[in-house]
Enzyme design. Structure first.
Site, mmCIF file in Angstrom:
data_model
loop_
_atom_site.group_PDB
_atom_site.id
_atom_site.type_symbol
_atom_site.label_atom_id
_atom_site.label_comp_id
_atom_site.label_asym_id
_atom_site.label_seq_id
_atom_site.Cartn_x
_atom_site.Cartn_y
_atom_site.Cartn_z
ATOM 1 N N GLU A 78 -69.257 6.430 -23.601
ATOM 2 C CA GLU A 78 -68.597 6.630 -24.899
ATOM 3 C C GLU A 78 -67.299 7.432 -24.760
ATOM 4 O OE1 GLU A 78 -69.507 4.986 -27.310
ATOM 5 O OE2 GLU A 78 -71.561 4.393 -26.786
ATOM 6 N N ARG A 88 -78.469 4.254 -40.420
ATOM 7 C CA ARG A 88 -78.944 2.905 -40.781
ATOM 8 C C ARG A 88 -80.420 2.965 -41.152
ATOM 9 N NH1 ARG A 88 -81.594 -0.689 -37.777
ATOM 10 N NH2 ARG A 88 -81.320 0.547 -35.899
ATOM 11 N N CYS A 141 -76.993 9.801 -32.011
ATOM 12 C CA CYS A 141 -76.292 9.898 -30.722
ATOM 13 C C CYS A 141 -74.864 10.385 -30.916
ATOM 14 C CB CYS A 141 -76.298 8.552 -30.006
ATOM 15 S SG CYS A 141 -77.925 8.131 -29.366
ATOM 16 N N HIS A 169 -74.612 5.393 -23.505
ATOM 17 C CA HIS A 169 -75.680 4.614 -24.122
ATOM 18 C C HIS A 169 -76.241 3.638 -23.090
ATOM 19 C CE1 HIS A 169 -74.620 5.490 -28.499
ATOM 20 N NE2 HIS A 169 -75.936 5.484 -28.501
HETATM 21 N N1 PCA Z 1 -80.165 6.220 -29.823
HETATM 22 C C1 PCA Z 1 -79.782 6.497 -31.186
HETATM 23 C C2 PCA Z 1 -80.291 7.872 -31.482
HETATM 24 C C3 PCA Z 1 -81.256 8.187 -30.389
HETATM 25 C C4 PCA Z 1 -81.031 7.156 -29.363
HETATM 26 O O1 PCA Z 1 -81.549 7.133 -28.251
HETATM 27 C C5 PCA Z 1 -78.278 6.330 -31.438
HETATM 28 O O2 PCA Z 1 -77.634 5.518 -30.744
HETATM 29 O O3 PCA Z 1 -77.741 6.994 -32.315
#
Ligand code: PCA
Length: 218
Positions: A78, A88, A141, A169
């Protein structure tokens, strides 16, 4: 050097979170750096305090947070966290903010201070697909990434101006896709672990990020 690596608890309909599954399997040392692992609640209200306690306790030189991004097909590094929470679905504590600022007195966004392009290059060098992502979403996140960078910007206990922080991610694990459409992208757990290890190596070894194009038109 000490690297704090966080992984989220499962959320939504999932029984596991590949982020924590991979983080907990990382070795305790990578490229000579000490690895501290932290399981973080997938909740707007408690993820920040959990992170801030760990910062104060461990005073890491770098913070790498890891989360699940179901539907993504590679390790997404990111670039930016934005100052908005828009859930969501409700989080694990039942909270679902809509268009709320994360910190009313904070900037609109923080850029990752990790060497994101060096991370992408190192992960690809291990044969694992990776890319720079320009949105960490608006759920927990993005929220945690924003708070980590805000903690450094505000000089919270356990941080110093040179503390770097950022987020990656990871896709679903294959076992999470059995009840989903056949086209759902997945990544095996050992590949996610390998990618995270490569990411930490790049964070530890890189003094200046690579200057290579990773931009997108969409
Ligand atoms: N993914 C979510 C929150 C926790 C996770 O592992 C996100 O992308 O916000």
């Amino acid at each position: 050097m000490r690297v704090l690596i966080t992984g989220f608890e499962p959320f939504g309909d999932e029984a596991i979170n590949p982020a924590w599954e991979a983080v907990k399997r990382l070795p305790d040392t990578v490229s000579g750096a000490e690895i501290v692992k932290l399981l973080v609640p997938t909740a707007f209200g408690s993820c920040g305090p959990a992170l801030e306690r760990a910062l104060e306790l461990h005073a890491p030189d770098a913070v790498l947070s890891v989360g699940q991004a179901g539907g993504r097909c590679d390790l997404s590094v990111e670039r930016v966290a934005i100052n908005v929470a828009d859930g969501r679905i409700p989080d694990n504590e039942g909270r679902q903010p809509i268009d709320e600022p994360i910190r009313a007195d904070g900037p609109a966004a923080y850029f990752s201070t990790l060497p994101i392009k060096a991370v992408v290059a190192r992960v690809r060098g291990r044969g694992v697909p990776a890319s720079v992502s320009n949105s960490a979403g608006t759920y927990v996140c993005n929220y945690l990434m924003y708070l980590a960078l805000h903690a450094v910007a505000r000089g919270l206990p356990g941080t110093r101006p040179g503390t770097v922080a950022g987020f990656v991610h990871v896709p679903y694990l294959p076992s999470q896709a059995v009840d989903k459409p056949a086209t759902t992208p997945t990544m095996p757990l050992e590949t996610v672990v390998e990618a995270l290890e490569a990411a930490v190596e790049a964070i530890v070894d890189t003094r200046e990020d690579l200057r290579v194009p990773e931009g997108r038109t969409c």
